[in-house]
Design a protein around this motif. Structure first.
Motif, PDB file in Angstrom:
ATOM      1  N   GLU A  59       0.593  -1.681  -0.161  1.00 24.26           N
ATOM      2  CA  GLU A  59       0.137   0.308  -0.065  1.00 24.26           C
ATOM      3  C   GLU A  59       0.716   1.770   0.074  1.00 24.26           C
ATOM      4  O   GLU A  59       1.056   2.491  -0.519  1.00 24.26           O
ATOM      5  N   LEU A  60       2.163   0.725   0.896  1.00 24.40           N
ATOM      6  CA  LEU A  60       2.768   2.738   0.741  1.00 24.40           C
ATOM      7  C   LEU A  60       3.666   1.965  -0.596  1.00 24.40           C
ATOM      8  O   LEU A  60       3.986   3.428  -0.865  1.00 24.40           O
ATOM      9  N   LEU A  61       4.290   1.616  -1.337  1.00 19.17           N
ATOM     10  CA  LEU A  61       4.735   1.609  -2.661  1.00 19.17           C
ATOM     11  C   LEU A  61       3.359   1.952  -3.313  1.00 19.17           C
ATOM     12  O   LEU A  61       4.105   2.855  -4.367  1.00 19.17           O
ATOM     13  N   ALA A  62       2.529   2.115  -3.228  1.00 21.11           N
ATOM     14  CA  ALA A  62       1.606   2.061  -3.973  1.00 21.11           C
ATOM     15  C   ALA A  62       1.319   3.760  -4.144  1.00 21.11           C
ATOM     16  O   ALA A  62       1.146   4.524  -5.649  1.00 21.11           O
ATOM     17  N   ASP A  63       1.269   3.996  -2.850  1.00 21.80           N
ATOM     18  CA  ASP A  63       1.063   5.891  -2.619  1.00 21.80           C
ATOM     19  C   ASP A  63       2.619   6.658  -3.657  1.00 21.80           C
ATOM     20  O   ASP A  63       1.451   7.167  -4.300  1.00 21.80           O
ATOM     21  N   LYS A  64       3.509   5.907  -3.656  1.00 17.10           N
ATOM     22  CA  LYS A  64       4.700   6.594  -4.139  1.00 17.10           C
ATOM     23  C   LYS A  64       4.145   6.574  -6.169  1.00 17.10           C
ATOM     24  O   LYS A  64       4.435   7.197  -6.384  1.00 17.10           O
ATOM     25  N   TYR A  65       3.433   5.718  -6.317  1.00 21.31           N
ATOM     26  CA  TYR A  65       3.605   5.883  -7.765  1.00 21.31           C
ATOM     27  C   TYR A  65       2.078   6.727  -8.135  1.00 21.31           C
ATOM     28  O   TYR A  65       2.446   6.756  -8.883  1.00 21.31           O
ATOM     29  N   GLU A  66       1.127   6.651  -7.324  1.00 24.19           N
ATOM     30  CA  GLU A  66       0.472   7.796  -7.656  1.00 24.19           C
ATOM     31  C   GLU A  66       0.776   8.626  -7.268  1.00 24.19           C
ATOM     32  O   GLU A  66       0.551   9.755  -8.295  1.00 24.19           O
ATOM     33  N   ILE A  67       1.663   8.654  -6.627  1.00 20.87           N
ATOM     34  CA  ILE A  67       2.220  10.616  -6.341  1.00 20.87           C
ATOM     35  C   ILE A  67       3.102  10.769  -7.549  1.00 20.87           C
ATOM     36  O   ILE A  67       2.651  11.842  -8.696  1.00 20.87           O
ATOM     37  N   ALA A  68       3.920   9.632  -7.933  1.00 18.81           N
ATOM     38  CA  ALA A  68       4.824  10.223  -9.393  1.00 18.81           C
ATOM     39  C   ALA A  68       3.637  10.014 -10.570  1.00 18.81           C
ATOM     40  O   ALA A  68       4.000  11.063 -11.842  1.00 18.81           O
ATOM     41  N   ALA A  69       2.684   9.312 -10.998  1.00 24.24           N
ATOM     42  CA  ALA A  69       2.054   9.240 -12.010  1.00 24.24           C
ATOM     43  C   ALA A  69       0.823  11.126 -12.147  1.00 24.24           C
ATOM     44  O   ALA A  69       0.727  10.916 -13.402  1.00 24.24           O
ATOM     45  N   ARG A  70       0.495  12.041 -11.298  1.00 26.57           N
ATOM     46  CA  ARG A  70       0.599  12.858 -11.373  1.00 26.57           C
ATOM     47  C   ARG A  70       1.555  14.054 -11.506  1.00 26.57           C
ATOM     48  O   ARG A  70       0.891  15.396 -12.075  1.00 26.57           O
ATOM     49  N   THR A  71       3.126  13.821 -11.180  1.00 24.12           N
ATOM     50  CA  THR A  71       4.153  14.459 -10.707  1.00 24.12           C
ATOM     51  C   THR A  71       5.071  14.473 -11.226  1.00 24.12           C
ATOM     52  O   THR A  71       5.955  15.604 -12.176  1.00 24.12           O
ATOM     53  N   SER A  72       5.725  13.644 -12.107  1.00 24.80           N
ATOM     54  CA  SER A  72       6.996  13.040 -12.718  1.00 24.80           C
ATOM     55  C   SER A  72       7.450  13.261 -13.757  1.00 24.80           C
ATOM     56  O   SER A  72       6.460  13.288 -15.012  1.00 24.80           O
ATOM     57  N   TYR A  92       8.847   5.855 -14.239  1.00 22.98           N
ATOM     58  CA  TYR A  92       9.931   5.413 -13.319  1.00 22.98           C
ATOM     59  C   TYR A  92       9.015   4.152 -13.045  1.00 22.98           C
ATOM     60  O   TYR A  92       8.500   3.910 -13.400  1.00 22.98           O
ATOM     61  N   SER A  93       9.964   4.399 -11.350  1.00 18.38           N
ATOM     62  CA  SER A  93       9.714   3.056 -10.758  1.00 18.38           C
ATOM     63  C   SER A  93      10.387   3.293  -9.060  1.00 18.38           C
ATOM     64  O   SER A  93      10.846   3.810  -8.877  1.00 18.38           O
ATOM     65  N   PHE A  94       9.580   2.259  -8.578  1.00 21.83           N
ATOM     66  CA  PHE A  94      10.085   2.549  -7.329  1.00 21.83           C
ATOM     67  C   PHE A  94      10.251   1.473  -6.718  1.00 21.83           C
ATOM     68  O   PHE A  94       9.892  -0.022  -6.568  1.00 21.83           O
ATOM     69  N   PHE A  95      11.286   0.706  -5.326  1.00 20.55           N
ATOM     70  CA  PHE A  95      12.267  -0.459  -5.214  1.00 20.55           C
ATOM     71  C   PHE A  95      10.957  -0.452  -3.741  1.00 20.55           C
ATOM     72  O   PHE A  95      10.601   0.699  -2.726  1.00 20.55           O
ATOM     73  N   MET A  96      10.670  -1.494  -3.831  1.00 20.09           N
ATOM     74  CA  MET A  96      10.375  -2.305  -2.660  1.00 20.09           C
ATOM     75  C   MET A  96      11.248  -2.269  -1.429  1.00 20.09           C
ATOM     76  O   MET A  96      12.254  -2.947  -1.583  1.00 20.09           O
ATOM     77  N   GLY A  97      11.061  -1.997  -0.764  1.00 22.98           N
ATOM     78  CA  GLY A  97      11.883  -1.973   0.975  1.00 22.98           C
ATOM     79  C   GLY A  97      11.845  -2.854   1.434  1.00 22.98           C
ATOM     80  O   GLY A  97      10.623  -3.491   2.183  1.00 22.98           O
ATOM     81  N   ALA A  98      13.002  -3.507   2.038  1.00 26.60           N
ATOM     82  CA  ALA A  98      13.287  -4.696   2.564  1.00 26.60           C
ATOM     83  C   ALA A  98      13.371  -4.260   4.181  1.00 26.60           C
ATOM     84  O   ALA A  98      14.433  -3.382   4.149  1.00 26.60           O
ATOM     85  N   SER A  99      12.835  -5.248   5.456  1.00 23.24           N
ATOM     86  CA  SER A  99      12.998  -5.332   6.455  1.00 23.24           C
ATOM     87  C   SER A  99      13.388  -6.447   7.659  1.00 23.24           C
ATOM     88  O   SER A  99      13.337  -7.660   6.352  1.00 23.24           O
ATOM     89  N   ASN A 100      13.629  -6.605   8.921  1.00 28.37           N
ATOM     90  CA  ASN A 100      13.770  -7.658   9.516  1.00 28.37           C
ATOM     91  C   ASN A 100      12.209  -8.265   9.348  1.00 28.37           C
ATOM     92  O   ASN A 100      12.404  -9.541  10.092  1.00 28.37           O
ATOM     93  N   ASP A 101      11.099  -7.506   9.272  1.00 27.85           N
ATOM     94  CA  ASP A 101      10.114  -8.075   9.942  1.00 27.85           C
ATOM     95  C   ASP A 101       8.780  -8.617   8.825  1.00 27.85           C
ATOM     96  O   ASP A 101       7.392  -8.136   9.042  1.00 27.85           O
ATOM     97  N   ASN A 102       9.272  -7.501   7.585  1.00 27.94           N
ATOM     98  CA  ASN A 102       8.481  -7.823   6.140  1.00 27.94           C
ATOM     99  C   ASN A 102       8.549  -8.675   4.996  1.00 27.94           C
ATOM    100  O   ASN A 102       8.193  -8.351   4.210  1.00 27.94           O
ATOM    101  N   LEU A 103       8.808 -10.510   4.775  1.00 28.60           N
ATOM    102  CA  LEU A 103       9.257 -10.918   4.082  1.00 28.60           C
ATOM    103  C   LEU A 103       7.713 -11.537   3.166  1.00 28.60           C
ATOM    104  O   LEU A 103       8.121 -11.396   2.156  1.00 28.60           O
TER     105      LEU A 103
END
Length: 445
Positions: A103-116, A120-131
């Motif tokens: 959902e947070l990744l989709a938010d960035k795509y939505e911003i770029a669709a309006r303003t870039s 564009y493309s955006f990386f999905m982030g990895a953390s210690n607990d979001n596999l």
């Protein structure tokens, strides 16, 4: 969409330089042929004497939106990118909040669709607990998974051994890594804090974020990738020591492990801390001059695959803090092509290699659909450069929202005169001709 004809171009593409015309129609390259007719053409660009290049694809930028928009926005930095011939970017997940859910990744795509302004493309982030979230990522519409194996701005460190094993074993798509060994950095930090206290100079940065820290972490990433046959891309290589990790005996298309070098690690070295200080503080650090020379050699012999920027703007006031408080990162996305064209003028790189490393290789590495080359049927992401017209970096022509550059006062030998993004002429002779033009990247995976 209107038809655009570029005439008399010196096209640099697929290791050749040819005199030709290029016809653009409906956003795509329709014909590549000398002597094309201008009948029915909406706009003709006479490129006589200029090089025509496929647009630069920058596979590592930080545009700071959402959450850090006092530093930059997708709109502001994509405009700077386009002015410098960068037609496509891939942006990192350490915004606020971190892009750790779909959902947070989709938010960035939505911003770029309006303003870039750029594609564009955006990386999905990895953390210690979001596999589980990482494994939901669509490889056909997202460039890759980003793993910080060393902490950087945003503190998305992934340091649990089992999490790293699971990521490399299960990820169905490219894993891009920031490689610095955290334990080594912490030990070095403690040592130099004890030595200098609050008055540490910026020149200690490559001693804290040392060669050893880079090699330890990059070696770990390579071992994980080999063990699990993962598709690994190591970002911003900075040391001669790491270069033995990479192959140059097979084509890029066959590599499972690829690498990137950034323009600032080719341009600056540790002597520049004396004059630029925190302006060139970045992670991994800019290091001694012999590393810079080794990186250039590896770029030429194909151990290093891609040239990028790691564009990472901070405000001037943030950078004026003491060494310990000043954030790491520098703004570069307006100037990478001009930097490399200076290398061409100095005889250090052929212009064909610049195009291969900044356009062709990123497209191949990330399997981007119909971009990165000048081919009929491909998207018209194109740049015209005049190598006889100098550009001086001045405060008034810096387009980064942060308003500064470590290159201030430098005169490049070339100028970007025109930029086309997805078939639309968006930048011409210092003027923007559109508010936005970027398209979301698709991937042939």
């Amino acid at each position: 969409m209107s038809k655009i004809l570029i005439r008399n171009a010196r096209l640099v593409n697929e290791n050749q330089i040819t005199e030709t015309d290029v016809l653009i129609e409906n956003g795509l390259i329709a014909r590549i042929q000398a002597g094309l007719s201008d009948e029915g053409i909406s706009q003709v660009i006479d490129a006589r004497g200029q090089y025509l290049l496929p647009g630069v694809i920058d596979d590592q930028v930080h545009f700071r939106e959402p959450g850090l928009t006092h530093k930059a926005t997708i709109q502001s930095e994509s405009r700077a990118a386009v002015a410098g011939g960068v037609t496509t970017f891939m942006e990192m997940p350490n915004t606020v909040p971190n892009a750790l859910t779909q959902e947070l990744l989709a938010d960035k795509y939505e911003i770029a669709a309006r303003t870039s302004m750029a594609n564009y493309s955006f990386f999905m982030g990895a953390s210690n607990d979001n596999l589980d979230e990482v494994l939901r990522t669509d490889p056909k519409s997202v460039c890759g998974i980003k793993v910080f194996m060393g902490s950087s701005t945003g503190n998305m460190l992934v340091d649990k051994e089992q999490v790293l094993e699971d990521l490399f074993r299960q990820s169905p798509m490219l894993v891009a890594t920031h490689c610095e060994d955290e334990a080594t950095i912490r030990a070095n930090t403690e040592r130099y804090r004890n030595l200098y206290g609050d008055s540490a100079p910026a020149a200690i940065h490559p001693l804290i974020r040392s060669e050893e820290a880079c090699l330890l972490s990059s070696s770990l990433a390579v071992n994980l990738a080999k063990r699990h046959n993962a598709r690994l891309h190591i970002l911003h290589i900075t040391t001669a020591d790491e270069l033995s990790l990479f192959r140059n005996d097979i084509p890029l298309s066959e590599k499972r492990i690829t690498s990137e070098v950034c323009v600032h690690h080719l341009w600056f070295d540790s002597r520049d801390y004396l004059t630029l200080g925190n302006q060139i503080k970045c992670n991994p650090a800019i290091k001694a001059a012999h590393h810079k020379e080794a990186l250039l050699t590896a770029l030429l012999d194909d151990r290093l695959d891609i040239i990028a920027t790691d564009h990472a703007p901070h405000t001037w006031s943030e950078k004026q803090q003491s060494y310990w408080q000043a954030p790491s990162g520098l703004p570069l996305v307006q100037h990478p092509l001009l930097l490399m064209l200076d290398f061409v003028a100095q005889g250090k790189l052929p212009i064909e290699t610049v195009v291969r490393k900044m356009s062709h290789a990123p497209a191949d590495c990330f399997q981007i659909d119909r971009r990165g080359y000048v081919r009929e049927g491909y998207w018209a992401d194109l740049v015209l450069v005049d190598t006889q017209q100098p550009t001086t970096v001045k405060k008034e022509n810096i387009l980064y929202q942060c308003g500064w550059s470590p290159l201030l006062g430098h005169t490049f030998g070339s100028t970007v005169t025109h930029t086309l993004v997805s078939g639309e002429l968006v930048y011409q002779e210092g003027r923007f001709l559109a508010d936005r033009a970027g398209e979301r990247l698709a991937f042939s995976r």
